[in-house]
Design a protein around this motif. Sequence first.
Motif, PDB file in Angstrom:
ATOM      1  N   ARG A   1      40.498   5.270  -0.790  1.00  0.00           N
ATOM      2  CA  ARG A   1      38.985   4.187   0.163  1.00  0.00           C
ATOM      3  C   ARG A   1      39.480   2.994  -0.264  1.00  0.00           C
TER       4      ARG A   1
ATOM      5  N   ASP B   1      41.009   0.350   1.152  1.00  0.00           N
ATOM      6  CA  ASP B   1      41.753  -0.027   1.768  1.00  0.00           C
ATOM      7  C   ASP B   1      42.206  -1.720   1.397  1.00  0.00           C
TER       8      ASP B   1
ATOM      9  N   GLN C   1      41.658  -3.844   4.814  1.00  0.00           N
ATOM     10  CA  GLN C   1      39.935  -3.478   4.690  1.00  0.00           C
ATOM     11  C   GLN C   1      39.248  -4.584   4.654  1.00  0.00           C
TER      12      GLN C   1
ATOM     13  N   ARG D   1      34.120  -2.774   6.928  1.00  0.00           N
ATOM     14  CA  ARG D   1      34.028  -1.135   7.342  1.00  0.00           C
ATOM     15  C   ARG D   1      32.862  -1.201   8.704  1.00  0.00           C
ATOM     16  N   THR D   2      33.843  -0.669   9.865  1.00  0.00           N
ATOM     17  CA  THR D   2      33.066  -0.072  11.044  1.00  0.00           C
ATOM     18  C   THR D   2      32.679   0.592  11.115  1.00  0.00           C
TER      19      THR D   2
END
Length: 292
Positions: free
Chosen positions: A282, A284, A287, A290-291
Amino acid sequence: MYATAKDGTKLYYETAGETGSPVLFIHEFGGNYDAWEPQMSAFARRHRCITYAARGYAPSDIPADLDKYSQAIAVDDAIAVLDHLGIEKAHIVGLSMGGFATVHFGLSYPERALSLTVAGAGYGCEKETEEYFRGVSLTVADKFEADPEGFAEIYGRGASRVQFENKDPREHLKFVTRLARHDKIGAANTMRGVQARRPSFWDLEDGLKACDLPTLIMVGDEDDHCLQPGIFLKKTMPASGLLVLPKTGHTLNLEEPEMFNRHLAEFLAMVEAGAWGRRDVRADPGQVMRTD
């Protein structure tokens, strides 16, 4: 106490501690087996610690043949020490030249490593300075061959060594004294055969991505030519962590022994507890926030 390498070269080693998991310490070009004394003393309380003099460093044998020196041979020598002691697996800890050997140990013999600690490694890795580094390595070899005692005073006060001198001049003087004892043939052959010919970390990318070994990367923030290689290792090796020591140069284990030991001890404890794994999927790196 000597182990015997594949080609018959004798490798001097010392041990400390009789219980706990084994830790093998691999020294840098500017050091020798005894440069790990702050770690041997500290970690022998809970680990079986081993340090050895690389080929070309007394009291190990000093082959005169340049073909007896290479990155692959350096890794096989580490294996020879473990085999001699009957050790199947060990935590591998290396500084600079020893850090490169540690990386290659993990790539060539992953089944023999419990973990990797790669400290102050990266010289010659950056593609923009790769050829320059190879040329400088050959110049350093020539100068050590001509006058090891005199050149130790120059080499020992390089841009990433003066931090050590400023913090602890007495210990730095011991470092320069140790450097001045380098055998001129051994130092020159190590520079020409190992340092000047080893591959960049960028050339090892596929292997590094596949290496699942728990890995601690340590870099001093004023060890400029190890910073980007350290970040590259962190981004590439899936079970790695990066520690940057502030206001610190190249000789990490001697310059900041308390910090080095504290973080290494925590790392080894986490590995043995099974708490140092791969990066969470997770997390990443592409990124920002996070949206959804």
